[in-house]
Design a protein around this motif. Structure first.
Motif, PDB file in Angstrom:
ATOM      1  N   ILE A   1      70.960 -15.536  49.650  1.00 62.68           N
ATOM      2  CA  ILE A   1      70.554 -16.653  48.796  1.00 62.68           C
ATOM      3  C   ILE A   1      71.776 -17.231  48.088  1.00 62.68           C
ATOM      4  O   ILE A   1      72.580 -16.489  47.527  1.00 62.68           O
ATOM      5  CB  ILE A   1      69.530 -16.188  47.736  1.00 62.68           C
ATOM      6  CG1 ILE A   1      68.259 -15.670  48.400  1.00 62.68           C
ATOM      7  CG2 ILE A   1      69.215 -17.318  46.750  1.00 62.68           C
ATOM      8  CD1 ILE A   1      67.288 -14.992  47.437  1.00 62.68           C
ATOM      9  N   TYR A   2      71.883 -18.553  48.125  1.00 60.56           N
ATOM     10  CA  TYR A   2      72.892 -19.247  47.335  1.00 60.56           C
ATOM     11  C   TYR A   2      72.225 -20.441  46.658  1.00 60.56           C
ATOM     12  O   TYR A   2      71.466 -21.178  47.288  1.00 60.56           O
ATOM     13  CB  TYR A   2      74.078 -19.738  48.171  1.00 60.56           C
ATOM     14  CG  TYR A   2      75.139 -20.356  47.304  1.00 60.56           C
ATOM     15  CD1 TYR A   2      75.981 -19.554  46.548  1.00 60.56           C
ATOM     16  CD2 TYR A   2      75.257 -21.727  47.193  1.00 60.56           C
ATOM     17  CE1 TYR A   2      76.934 -20.113  45.703  1.00 60.56           C
ATOM     18  CE2 TYR A   2      76.211 -22.294  46.346  1.00 60.56           C
ATOM     19  CZ  TYR A   2      77.039 -21.482  45.609  1.00 60.56           C
ATOM     20  OH  TYR A   2      77.975 -22.028  44.767  1.00 60.56           O
ATOM     21  N   GLN A   3      72.530 -20.631  45.366  1.00 59.18           N
ATOM     22  CA  GLN A   3      71.938 -21.716  44.597  1.00 59.18           C
ATOM     23  C   GLN A   3      72.994 -22.754  44.231  1.00 59.18           C
ATOM     24  O   GLN A   3      73.927 -22.456  43.488  1.00 59.18           O
ATOM     25  CB  GLN A   3      71.270 -21.174  43.333  1.00 59.18           C
ATOM     26  CG  GLN A   3      70.084 -20.283  43.654  1.00 59.18           C
ATOM     27  CD  GLN A   3      69.379 -19.775  42.417  1.00 59.18           C
ATOM     28  OE1 GLN A   3      69.962 -19.025  41.646  1.00 59.18           O
ATOM     29  NE2 GLN A   3      68.138 -20.197  42.235  1.00 59.18           N
TER      30      GLN A   3
ATOM     31  N   GLU B   1      77.035 -15.318  44.268  1.00 55.14           N
ATOM     32  CA  GLU B   1      77.268 -15.939  42.959  1.00 55.14           C
ATOM     33  C   GLU B   1      77.819 -17.353  43.126  1.00 55.14           C
ATOM     34  O   GLU B   1      78.621 -17.625  44.015  1.00 55.14           O
ATOM     35  CB  GLU B   1      78.294 -15.127  42.159  1.00 55.14           C
ATOM     36  CG  GLU B   1      77.807 -13.756  41.762  1.00 55.14           C
ATOM     37  CD  GLU B   1      77.130 -13.732  40.412  1.00 55.14           C
ATOM     38  OE1 GLU B   1      77.537 -14.492  39.519  1.00 55.14           O
ATOM     39  OE2 GLU B   1      76.190 -12.939  40.261  1.00 55.14           O
ATOM     40  N   GLY B   2      77.400 -18.214  42.214  1.00 58.47           N
ATOM     41  CA  GLY B   2      77.926 -19.571  42.149  1.00 58.47           C
ATOM     42  C   GLY B   2      78.807 -19.734  40.931  1.00 58.47           C
ATOM     43  O   GLY B   2      79.283 -18.756  40.362  1.00 58.47           O
ATOM     44  N   LYS B   3      78.980 -20.951  40.506  1.00 61.88           N
ATOM     45  CA  LYS B   3      79.784 -21.236  39.315  1.00 61.88           C
ATOM     46  C   LYS B   3      79.040 -20.738  38.079  1.00 61.88           C
ATOM     47  O   LYS B   3      77.832 -20.838  37.991  1.00 61.88           O
ATOM     48  CB  LYS B   3      80.021 -22.733  39.181  1.00 61.88           C
ATOM     49  CG  LYS B   3      81.032 -23.298  40.149  1.00 61.88           C
ATOM     50  CD  LYS B   3      81.181 -24.783  39.888  1.00 61.88           C
ATOM     51  CE  LYS B   3      82.551 -25.326  39.999  1.00 61.88           C
ATOM     52  NZ  LYS B   3      83.665 -24.650  39.470  1.00 61.88           N
TER      53      LYS B   3
ATOM     54  N   GLU C   1      83.987 -25.543  50.337  1.00 63.40           N
ATOM     55  CA  GLU C   1      84.679 -24.271  50.597  1.00 63.40           C
ATOM     56  C   GLU C   1      83.710 -23.090  50.479  1.00 63.40           C
ATOM     57  O   GLU C   1      83.737 -22.163  51.292  1.00 63.40           O
ATOM     58  CB  GLU C   1      85.855 -24.085  49.634  1.00 63.40           C
ATOM     59  CG  GLU C   1      87.070 -24.900  49.996  1.00 63.40           C
ATOM     60  CD  GLU C   1      87.557 -24.647  51.415  1.00 63.40           C
ATOM     61  OE1 GLU C   1      87.742 -23.471  51.804  1.00 63.40           O
ATOM     62  OE2 GLU C   1      87.747 -25.638  52.145  1.00 63.40           O
ATOM     63  N   LYS C   2      82.864 -23.111  49.475  1.00 65.49           N
ATOM     64  CA  LYS C   2      81.889 -22.037  49.261  1.00 65.49           C
ATOM     65  C   LYS C   2      80.955 -21.937  50.457  1.00 65.49           C
ATOM     66  O   LYS C   2      80.592 -20.838  50.897  1.00 65.49           O
ATOM     67  CB  LYS C   2      81.098 -22.298  47.971  1.00 65.49           C
ATOM     68  CG  LYS C   2      80.262 -21.139  47.522  1.00 65.49           C
ATOM     69  CD  LYS C   2      81.145 -20.019  47.016  1.00 65.49           C
ATOM     70  CE  LYS C   2      80.363 -18.930  46.373  1.00 65.49           C
ATOM     71  NZ  LYS C   2      81.210 -17.866  45.851  1.00 65.49           N
ATOM     72  N   PHE C   3      80.563 -23.074  51.014  1.00 62.15           N
ATOM     73  CA  PHE C   3      79.682 -23.088  52.174  1.00 62.15           C
ATOM     74  C   PHE C   3      80.323 -22.361  53.358  1.00 62.15           C
ATOM     75  O   PHE C   3      79.657 -21.601  54.065  1.00 62.15           O
ATOM     76  CB  PHE C   3      79.321 -24.529  52.549  1.00 62.15           C
ATOM     77  CG  PHE C   3      78.294 -24.613  53.642  1.00 62.15           C
ATOM     78  CD1 PHE C   3      76.973 -24.278  53.392  1.00 62.15           C
ATOM     79  CD2 PHE C   3      78.636 -25.048  54.909  1.00 62.15           C
ATOM     80  CE1 PHE C   3      76.018 -24.348  54.392  1.00 62.15           C
ATOM     81  CE2 PHE C   3      77.690 -25.128  55.911  1.00 62.15           C
ATOM     82  CZ  PHE C   3      76.369 -24.782  55.652  1.00 62.15           C
TER      83      PHE C   3
ATOM     84  N   ASP D   1      69.404 -23.011  48.101  1.00 63.90           N
ATOM     85  CA  ASP D   1      68.621 -23.667  47.060  1.00 63.90           C
ATOM     86  C   ASP D   1      69.342 -24.915  46.546  1.00 63.90           C
ATOM     87  O   ASP D   1      70.527 -24.860  46.224  1.00 63.90           O
ATOM     88  CB  ASP D   1      68.395 -22.675  45.916  1.00 63.90           C
ATOM     89  CG  ASP D   1      67.408 -23.168  44.877  1.00 63.90           C
ATOM     90  OD1 ASP D   1      66.570 -24.037  45.192  1.00 63.90           O
ATOM     91  OD2 ASP D   1      67.464 -22.655  43.739  1.00 63.90           O
ATOM     92  N   GLU D   2      68.635 -26.022  46.489  1.00 60.71           N
ATOM     93  CA  GLU D   2      69.126 -27.310  45.977  1.00 60.71           C
ATOM     94  C   GLU D   2      70.269 -27.910  46.777  1.00 60.71           C
ATOM     95  O   GLU D   2      70.954 -28.823  46.306  1.00 60.71           O
ATOM     96  CB  GLU D   2      69.523 -27.214  44.493  1.00 60.71           C
ATOM     97  CG  GLU D   2      68.364 -26.940  43.567  1.00 60.71           C
ATOM     98  CD  GLU D   2      67.329 -28.059  43.465  1.00 60.71           C
ATOM     99  OE1 GLU D   2      67.496 -29.131  44.085  1.00 60.71           O
ATOM    100  OE2 GLU D   2      66.339 -27.847  42.754  1.00 60.71           O
TER     101      GLU D   2
END
Length: 175
Positions: A36-38, A61-63, A86-88, A106-107
């Motif tokens: 999962i990434y939001q 984890e995100g920002k 880059e995160k993708f 997510d989003e």
């Protein structure tokens, strides 16, 4: 027969993330590896503590600090776009390395709509994704191309929302 599908939960109603999280929990309960990434959310949403305790779910984890896109300068949006693109790549590498079976972004559709993520990156990934990887996307107003690529598209329509009466988001319900 297709081994896996692409799901989209979209619309202006509350419940897109909630529905997708339910699918993630169901998949994890059946033994599937879930990632999962939001996008556009910080690391403080109420579901995080629960998700971190569920076997088979990995939350990336995100920002830590996140402003609403409508309050960002163009420079901040461009910086966020670079970060998300880059995160993708990191997320895709992780999914492939771990042989994940369900990826929830997510989003991501809302991130595309707000020009802080490039839709081409997502479309390219969906066209080349592993055959065993189920992908779930949420956000408002998906493009026709994303709708065409998806196997499931569920629209959640707002009829009424407490925010219209001045009731702010509540911990554990809206956030």
């Amino acid at each position: 027969m297709k081994d896996s599908c692409v799901h989209i939960y979209c619309g202006d109603g509350k419940g897109k993330t909630t529905a997708a999280m339910g699918l993630c929990i169901r998949a994890a309960g059946s033994g599937k590896k879930v990632v999962i990434y939001q996008f556009l959310k910080n690391n403080t949403t109420s579901e995080i503590d629960s998700l971190n305790r569920i076997p088979n779910i990995t939350r990336i984890e995100g920002k830590d600090k996140m402003k609403f896109t409508f309050t960002m300068t163009e420079e901040e949006k461009e910086e966020l776009k670079n970060y998300y693109n880059e995160k993708f790549k990191e997320i895709v590498d992780f999914v492939q390395k771990t042989n994940a079976e369900l990826l929830f972004l997510d989003e991501i559709i809302y991130a595309i709509l707000n020009n802080v993520f490039e839709e081409e990156n997502l479309i390219e990934f969906l066209n080349k994704k592993p055959k065993t990887l189920e992908v779930v996307l949420t956000g408002r107003n998906p493009s026709e191309e994303l709708i065409e690529l998806a196997d499931y598209v569920s629209e959640i329509k707002k009829i009424k929302h407490p925010f219209e009466k001045g009731i702010p988001s509540r911990k554990g319900i809206e956030n």
